[in-house]
Design an enzyme around this catalytic site. Sequence first.
Site, short mmCIF file in Angstrom:
data_model
loop_
_atom_site.label_atom_id
_atom_site.label_comp_id
_atom_site.label_asym_id
_atom_site.label_seq_id
_atom_site.Cartn_x
_atom_site.Cartn_y
_atom_site.Cartn_z
N GLY A 1 -2.17 -16.10 -24.93
CA GLY A 1 -3.10 -17.14 -24.53
C GLY A 1 -2.44 -18.48 -24.31
O GLY A 1 -3.09 -19.53 -24.31
N HIS B 1 8.51 -19.78 -27.42
CA HIS B 1 8.14 -18.47 -27.95
C HIS B 1 9.04 -18.09 -29.13
O HIS B 1 8.90 -16.99 -29.67
CB HIS B 1 8.28 -17.38 -26.87
N ARG C 1 -4.07 -12.84 -15.34
CA ARG C 1 -4.39 -11.44 -15.05
C ARG C 1 -5.86 -11.16 -15.33
O ARG C 1 -6.65 -10.97 -14.42
CB ARG C 1 -3.50 -10.50 -15.87
#
Length: 338
Positions: free
Chosen positions: A85, A144, A300
Amino acid sequence: MSSLLSTLVGSKEEEEQEVEYNNICQKHKLLLQTLTKGNGWRVQHLYNYKGFWLNPNTVKNNLLLHTYFKSLPTDIVLASFMKSGTTWLKALMFSTLNRDRYNFSDHHLHNHGPQSTFPFLDCESYPITDFTNISTSPRLFATHYSYTLLPACIKSGKIVYVCRDPKDVLISKWHFMSKLRSKDLPPLSLDVAFELFCQGESEYGPFWEHILSYWRASLESPEKILFLKYEEMKKQPEVVVRKLAAFMGKPFAEEEEKKGVVGDIVKLCSFENLSNLEVNNKGVERFGSLVEVEKRDFFRKGEIGDWKNYLNQEMKERIDRITDDKFKGSGLSLNATV
């Protein structure tokens, strides 16, 4: 004379920095020879660096980050495991912090993708600058990397972390990485990706240890780390936006609440709105000099429970069992079943 002196000093500093960079490159080369090697999703091999699987360039960048990055106490970092997200949260954080700079009828996000609002710390950028060119405060960054791989200076600022049901993360990541996967490699089947994911072997994985690194840190320093769940964002976006605003030091005033500013931000940043903007459907986002991603690939489905279209009951139960075992005793529960 002073101009000449400045030039000489500058040249010497650049020379010293070049030497330092070359030393890091050599250290990186030797380091890879000592690390356990695994199968990559985008590239051929990943390397287990301090307990986490990274591609070789991301290992190198971590060394550079620790050497060159200069943080400010006001910095805010958005951290996440891939496909949890991140793009949506970037839009929410940026628009919340900058709500007095733009109006909703002609917003910055109408012409600039969410990725462009957050410099990405994981890509090699030599020399990694101190980002003094960023005039806004606080500065926003994204990563990340697990919490344990961050430089201490970044940990001294604020971090917003978002996690998501591992089954949805797996499916979203498999789709995303399949599009980025080197054409020199055979396609990555879902069965292979599933097995690798369960073993913890995927970019920035293991998934569960990644989440726990931030979860435990958030328990120790709740004023420094805001821990969010994607499913809660989907179910109560306005509640989460208020949390974000307060955490980032810019809570909504009573007048803003009356005007419906929170709802305006949620609407602006909704999947339906962002995914239909031309800016998010044309062109590419560049991450460093090696990675290009089609902008449309960041949008997506944005759904909860899409894994049901791909995983059978046995696969679902295996991931749930791993999640229960990994999180046992931590106090963390994703509770994402729908």
